[in-house]
Write a protein that holds these residues in place. Structure first.
Motif, PDB file in Angstrom:
ATOM      1  N   TYR A 194      59.358  15.419  18.229  1.00  0.00           N
ATOM      2  CA  TYR A 194      59.510  14.438  17.151  1.00  0.00           C
ATOM      3  C   TYR A 194      58.144  14.041  16.590  1.00  0.00           C
ATOM      4  CZ  TYR A 194      64.471  13.587  17.826  1.00  0.00           C
ATOM      5  OH  TYR A 194      65.824  13.721  17.872  1.00  0.00           O
ATOM      6  N   ARG A 200      53.689  16.588  10.792  1.00  0.00           N
ATOM      7  CA  ARG A 200      53.790  17.586   9.728  1.00  0.00           C
ATOM      8  C   ARG A 200      54.325  16.950   8.444  1.00  0.00           C
ATOM      9  NH1 ARG A 200      58.396  21.732  10.631  1.00  0.00           N
ATOM     10  NH2 ARG A 200      59.641  20.045   9.779  1.00  0.00           N
ATOM     11  N   GLU A 201      55.360  16.127   8.588  1.00  0.00           N
ATOM     12  CA  GLU A 201      56.024  15.572   7.408  1.00  0.00           C
ATOM     13  C   GLU A 201      55.133  14.589   6.672  1.00  0.00           C
ATOM     14  OE1 GLU A 201      59.656  16.174   6.565  1.00  0.00           O
ATOM     15  OE2 GLU A 201      58.766  17.914   7.495  1.00  0.00           O
ATOM     16  N   MET A 337      64.153  21.790  10.829  1.00  0.00           N
ATOM     17  CA  MET A 337      64.350  21.009  12.053  1.00  0.00           C
ATOM     18  C   MET A 337      65.800  21.076  12.496  1.00  0.00           C
ATOM     19  SD  MET A 337      62.307  19.546  14.006  1.00  0.00           S
ATOM     20  CE  MET A 337      62.958  18.069  14.787  1.00  0.00           C
TER      21      MET A 337
ATOM     22  N   ASP B  90      62.324  16.114   6.470  1.00  0.00           N
ATOM     23  CA  ASP B  90      63.110  17.115   7.186  1.00  0.00           C
ATOM     24  C   ASP B  90      63.771  16.548   8.436  1.00  0.00           C
ATOM     25  OD1 ASP B  90      63.258  19.341   5.665  1.00  0.00           O
ATOM     26  OD2 ASP B  90      61.443  20.272   6.444  1.00  0.00           O
ATOM     27  N   MET B  91      63.706  15.229   8.590  1.00  0.00           N
ATOM     28  CA  MET B  91      64.430  14.595   9.687  1.00  0.00           C
ATOM     29  C   MET B  91      65.623  13.848   9.091  1.00  0.00           C
ATOM     30  SD  MET B  91      61.592  12.934  12.146  1.00  0.00           S
ATOM     31  CE  MET B  91      60.250  13.843  12.869  1.00  0.00           C
ATOM     32  N   THR B  92      66.606  13.577   9.960  1.00  0.00           N
ATOM     33  CA  THR B  92      67.772  12.867   9.457  1.00  0.00           C
ATOM     34  C   THR B  92      67.439  11.387   9.271  1.00  0.00           C
ATOM     35  OG1 THR B  92      68.581  12.307  11.641  1.00  0.00           O
ATOM     36  CG2 THR B  92      69.300  14.410  10.734  1.00  0.00           C
ATOM     37  N   GLU B  95      67.039   9.813  12.602  1.00  0.00           N
ATOM     38  CA  GLU B  95      65.770  10.166  13.240  1.00  0.00           C
ATOM     39  C   GLU B  95      64.612   9.392  12.622  1.00  0.00           C
ATOM     40  OE1 GLU B  95      66.563  14.769  14.743  1.00  0.00           O
ATOM     41  OE2 GLU B  95      65.990  14.398  12.675  1.00  0.00           O
ATOM     42  N   LEU B 131      69.799  14.647   5.946  1.00  0.00           N
ATOM     43  CA  LEU B 131      68.344  14.747   5.900  1.00  0.00           C
ATOM     44  C   LEU B 131      67.794  13.723   4.909  1.00  0.00           C
ATOM     45  CD1 LEU B 131      67.554  18.572   5.915  1.00  0.00           C
ATOM     46  CD2 LEU B 131      67.670  16.969   7.807  1.00  0.00           C
TER      47      LEU B 131
END
Lengths: 342, 234
Positions: A194, A200-201, A337, B90-92, B95, B131
């Motif tokens: 995580y 990265r994000e 992901m 790119d995470m939900t 998340e 996402l």
């Protein structure tokens, strides 16, 4: 005290195994049984290709942890590959110790090198980071080439190969690749995964969330460097000969490593092994053509452009595009992901 | 609660903030308003430890905040809802919210905080497994605010929460700011939308070219001739 802890870690292990799924075990089992069951299909050349594919898988997976999941694109991973190779080679050449110890020791030397490189390069972001890693790998190559007293310079290092057949190397590199896959998968499944993806994000946002980004970028680099060097040390014992231009090569190591990850699928678990297979096969195909010469590099370049334009998530990340004409169109492409980790 | 004392901030050789000073008291909503490039976002970045100070100090409850590395600021109860949302796309949704509750103290209350955020923003609950990058602008802003609330902050800093949103969504967002304040969280808000900001804030500072040119209670600023002419377009 220890019993509840043991129960917790047993639970975590079960979760991990469940998430791992059967694909990994099937692939490993098939490869492990191949020489036993299908030995008649294999000759030294085929063994060689599979061994190289597995070695490149390790390199691609190592790069992918840092470049794919953590978003820190390195153009200088040859620095770690070469360092692993030279650690093994110099153990034998200077100290008369088996070069096989390089598999582990090379990893630790590369982590130490990673500490220096990370300290220098992680002050920079994005393309500047990439260029700094590229420059450092070139420096490593020049040092290895010119420090003749220590590295034997351009004459390289030759080590007596331990086995005369391919089979032992095949099983050793299969084990190394399987271990690399499991470790990286476990790292990404943990909270580290995580943190890496958050960096990265959006690095600033990650920092503001309370993630010490500098520390976790270094950690990602250490894992990456370790496995890259392990592959380098394997190369040493397998090929029996290294020189600076081979193991510290910019295009033959650093760039091809990136291509393995990109062609297969950045930030996917199966991308690097698939990418390695594709790259090895294409490389061999071109070697067969008498008129091609080193034109396979040109073809790699074209392939990279095509992949970036049409399959930015690589063969594994964009499988649905490859087989899209067979199926009904998919409404939403899963992100890197969630593709394998819903 | 928060005191910014005489800070200078540079980007490279360019000085962005010039001896900036202001204060935020417990329980207040304080606004920093001003035009593009006035240094509003930089001020928040400086408080969050993302932009280093060349001079001056930032004190939080009499403790120096500017000597704390960026990733530890959140442990002091300061959360930043950054400009343009800055989500982990790119995470939900879920998340992203979990990423907001990494610090000690917030981690233990994670499930509770999640429920609270989902209660405040029912839309996020509907889209928990989606996402973050696929949300609409307004939903993304709600997620960014929710992520900030997940850390159980004492001070929540909003950077241009109305940026790029439809007027009706802007209204909702400002309503959320009001709710946040009612939960006892001190708010520092940076905005270009001066009219609406002055209506929800207690006090405001007007920033121009990295310096504070005006300050005071919002009801006074609204009637100030200079503010009217320069920012309210009346």
């Amino acid at each position: 005290m220890s019993e509840p802890n043991a129960a917790v870690s047993a639970n975590k292990l079960m979760d991990f195994l469940k998430e791992l799924g059967p694909a990994f075990w099937i692939v490993v089992a098939v490869l492990a049984l191949l020489p036993v069951v299908g030995g008649f299909l294999l000759n030294d050349y085929i063994y060689h290709l599979i061994i190289l594919t597995l070695m490149w898988s390790i390199m691609g997976m190592a790069w992918n942890l840092l470049g794919g999941f953590t978003g820190q694109v390195s153009f200088g991973h040859a620095a770690f590959f070469g360092t692993g190779a030279y650690t093994g080679g110099l153990l034998a050449f200077k100290l008369g110790i088996s070069a096989w110890y390089g598999l582990l020791l090379g990893g630790f030397v590369a982590v130490a090198l990673g500490a220096v490189i990370g300290w220098i390069c992680f002050r920079l972001r994005g393309p500047y980071f990439a260029l700094a890693t590229l420059a450092l790998a070139e420096i490593m190559r020049l040092v290895a080439n010119n420090w003749v007293d220590f590295t034997n310079g351009p004459m390289g290092i030759q080590v007596q190969r331990t086995f005369t057949t391919k089979l032992p190397y095949y099983y050793i590199v299969l084990t190394l690749a399987a271990v690399t896959y499991l470790v990286i998968r476990a790292v990404i499944a943990s909270k580290l995964g995580y943190y890496f993806v958050a960096i990265r994000e959006d690095q600033d946002a990650a920092e503001a969330m309370g993630i010490p980004t500098a520390r976790y970028k270094r950690l990602s680099l250490y894992f990456s460097a370790f496995f890259m060097a392990m592959a380098g040390a394997f190369y040493m014992v397998y090929m029996g000969y290294i020189d600076p231009h081979v193991v510290y090569a910019l295009h033959d190591i650093s760039i091809i490593t990136i291509m393995v990850a990109m062609v297969g699928g950045v930030a996917t678990f199966w991308g690097p092994p698939v990418g390695a297979l594709i790259m090895i096969l294409i490389g061999e195909l071109f070697r067969r053509l008498p008129w091609a010469g080193t034109a396979h590099l040109t073809f790699f370049g074209i392939l990279l452009i095509v992949i970036i334009i049409y399959m930015p998530n690589g063969v594994v990340g964009d499988t649905h595009k490859l087989f899209g004409f067979l199926r009904r169109p998919v409404s939403r492409a899963p992100g890197p992901m969630t593709a394998e980790k819903p | 609660m928060l005191q910014v004392k005489d800070i200078d901030v540079f980007y490279g050789d360019v000085q962005v903030l010039w001896g900036l000073s202001f204060e935020v008291h417990q329980g207040e909503v304080v606004a920093l308003v001003g035009a593009n490039g006035a240094g509003k976002s930089t001020t928040l970045r400086a408080i969050s430890g993302l932009a280093p100070l060349r001079r001056g100090e930032i004190m939080l409850r009499q403790q120096p905040l500017h000597q704390t590395p960026g990733y530890r600021i959140i442990e002091h109860g300061v959360a930043h809802v950054p400009e343009a949302r800055r989500l982990f796309s790119d995470m939900t949704v879920r998340e992203n919210l979990i990423m907001g509750s990494l610090k000690k103290g917030a981690r233990e209350q994670r499930e509770q905080s999640l429920e609270q955020v989902f209660h405040t923003f029912p839309r996020l609950a509907e889209r928990a497994r989606q996402l973050a990058g696929t949300l609409s602008g307004g939903e993304q802003q709600m997620l960014a605010i929710g992520r900030g609330l997940m850390s159980k902050p004492k001070l929540l800093m909003f950077d241009e929460p109305s940026l790029g949103l439809a007027p009706i969504v802007v209204k909702q967002i400002f309503e959320v700011v009001r709710q946040v304040r009612e939960q006892g969280v001190t708010v520092l808000i940076v905005e270009q939308n001066v009219t609406q900001t002055l209506q929800i804030a207690d006090r405001a500072y007007v920033l121009e070219n990295g310096r504070i040119t005006l300050e005071g209670p919002c009801r006074e600023l609204i009637t100030n001739d200079y503010v009217k002419k320069a920012y309210l377009g009346i």
